[in-house]
Scaffold this active site. Structure first.
Site, PDB file in Angstrom:
ATOM      1  N   GLY A 175      76.270 -14.546  24.623  1.00 38.61           N
ATOM      2  CA  GLY A 175      76.601 -13.605  25.686  1.00 38.61           C
ATOM      3  C   GLY A 175      76.070 -12.214  25.390  1.00 38.61           C
ATOM      4  N   ASP A 176      76.293 -11.735  24.163  1.00 40.07           N
ATOM      5  CA  ASP A 176      75.769 -10.428  23.766  1.00 40.07           C
ATOM      6  C   ASP A 176      74.250 -10.405  23.828  1.00 40.07           C
ATOM      7  OD1 ASP A 176      78.183  -8.895  22.883  1.00 40.07           O
ATOM      8  OD2 ASP A 176      78.390 -10.583  21.526  1.00 40.07           O
ATOM      9  N   THR A 177      73.641 -11.476  23.351  1.00 36.97           N
ATOM     10  CA  THR A 177      72.182 -11.529  23.312  1.00 36.97           C
ATOM     11  C   THR A 177      71.587 -11.515  24.717  1.00 36.97           C
ATOM     12  OG1 THR A 177      72.277 -12.772  21.237  1.00 36.97           O
ATOM     13  CG2 THR A 177      70.222 -12.861  22.475  1.00 36.97           C
TER      14      THR A 177
END
Length: 403
Positions: A175-177
């Site tokens: 998700g962060d990536t």
């Protein structure tokens, strides 16, 4: 010449980025921009620095290998942004920047006097990249927004895993990536638009929206036809054969032969050419109806073959297949070696450290890894000197634990 004096290469050489974020979503955006040549100045809290400096399953000699990747090509400056003097120094740095990245909870930058309207007054061409869990507005904007929550809200967690188990997670911080990737695309789009208008703008990348953005036709399938995608493990329902299969030496082999012509080649490769014309398997629809049966049949064959022999046999017959790679495979694989997909970066404490190279590759102005994640505050003196901070003032800041 120190590592941080190494001239930048890549299409973004000459672009100045100030990174104020921490952990992963904002810093991964900074990593990509730095990989492509931008001068990334990372501002960190002098007491602790980015928490990612302590993250990772392995910390040889106290060094985070994760930080060596995400912090690469960045210059580390320590400033306590809760202090008015340090906020003013940050404004001065940002006044000369092209891009500023932050991934704090919405409202934090405004409390520090570093909101976009205030910064744009100093630097009308500034592009401000803001990464958060739920975006800069809306009823959820003030919630704590970690990547895992964005993965759940964006629809990914529900469809990952085996149908017999609760929803699973991907084994990385996807998700962060994804939010960082969308943030990077937005930043580069804003840089291009600035060439036309001369004006900067704000890039608002929400983690849940970044996840939603890669969910294919999940939403219209439900809205139009009432079809809800479910967890399906290693397969896509009714797409066969396309699965992971066992080998004699314990390696898993992925085989994707669901197209009619490719399935015919697979049937020949496993010594069962008659399967290609058998009405039970001859068409895409028929194979989908007998997916488990067909997978078991193929698995009976693959489990008698060593991975290397099986891969070679399938390759000779033009069947898409490949081992499930682990790091030990990546470090010796001829494709990885030929393209230098993994490179070694000289770490001042650990020596040569293998890590993924710069992607994508550009034919003329490819990026580079100039140094690994730096020590906390390693570049404070050099960077602050560039904006007129002399040694006496820096000493005063350090004495007060502000830098």
């Amino acid at each position: 010449m120190t590592a941080s004096d190494t001239p930048a290469t890549g299409p973004l050489a000459g672009l100045r980025v100030v990174e104020l974020g921490q952990l992963l979503a904002g810093p991964f955006c900074g990593q990509m921009l730095g990989d492509l040549g931008a001068d990334v100045v990372k501002i960190e809290d002098p007491a602790t620095g980015d928490p990612l400096r302590q993250w990772g399953r392995q910390l040889p000699q106290g060094q985070s290998l994760w930080w060596s990747v995400v912090g690469r090509n960045k210059r580390s400056v320590t400033l306590n942004l809760r202090d008015p003097e340090c906020q003013e120094l940050a404004r001065t740095l940002i006044a000369g920047a092209d891009i500023v990245i932050e991934n704090f909870r919405p409202g934090t930058m405004e409390r520090w006097g570093l909101g976009y309207p205030a910064l744009a007054e100093l630097n009308p061409g500034l592009i401000m990249v803001r990464v958060s869990g739920f975006g800069q507005d809306g009823p959820y904007s003030q919630r704590a927004g970690y990547g895992a929550i964005g993965e759940a809200m964006g629809g990914l967690r529900y469809v990952v895993g085996d149908p017999s188990t609760p929803p699973s997670r991907v084994g990385i911080s996807i998700g962060d990536t994804l939010a960082a990737l969308f943030a990077t695309i937005g930043a580069l789009a804003a840089v291009r638009e600035r060439e036309v208008s001369g004006r900067g703008q704000m890039v608002d990348s929400a983690i849940y929206e970044a996840v939603l953005g890669v969910m294919e036709s999940l939403v219209p399938e439900w809205q139009v036809s009432g079809y809800q995608r479910e967890r399906t493990g290693a397969i896509l329902p009714n797409v066969a054969p396309s699965n992971v299969y066992p080998t004699a030496d314990g390696t898993w082999m992925l085989i994707a032969a669901n197209q009619d012509t490719v399935f015919a080649r697979l049937a020949t490769a496993i010594g069962r050419p008659e399967l290609a014309t058998d009405p039970r398997y001859a068409t895409h629809g028929a194979r989908g109806e007998r997916q488990a049966e067909l997978d078991a049949l193929i698995g009976e064959y693959t489990s008698t073959q060593g991975a290397e022999v099986l891969e070679a046999t399938l390759g000779e017959h033009g069947v898409p297949a490949g081992k499930i790679f682990r790091p030990e495979d990546m470090l010796t694989d001829p494709q990885y070696l030929a393209r230098e997909s993994i490179t070694e970066v000289d770490h001042p404490i650990l020596g040569p450290v293998a890590q993924q190279n710069v992607f994508p590759k550009l034919s003329r102005t490819t990026g580079s890894i100039r140094w690994p994640g730096p020590a906390l505050g390693e570049h404070t003196q050099a960077v602050l000197a560039e904006i007129g901070v002399d040694d006496a003032r820096l000493a005063s800041l350090r004495e007060r634990k502000l830098a």
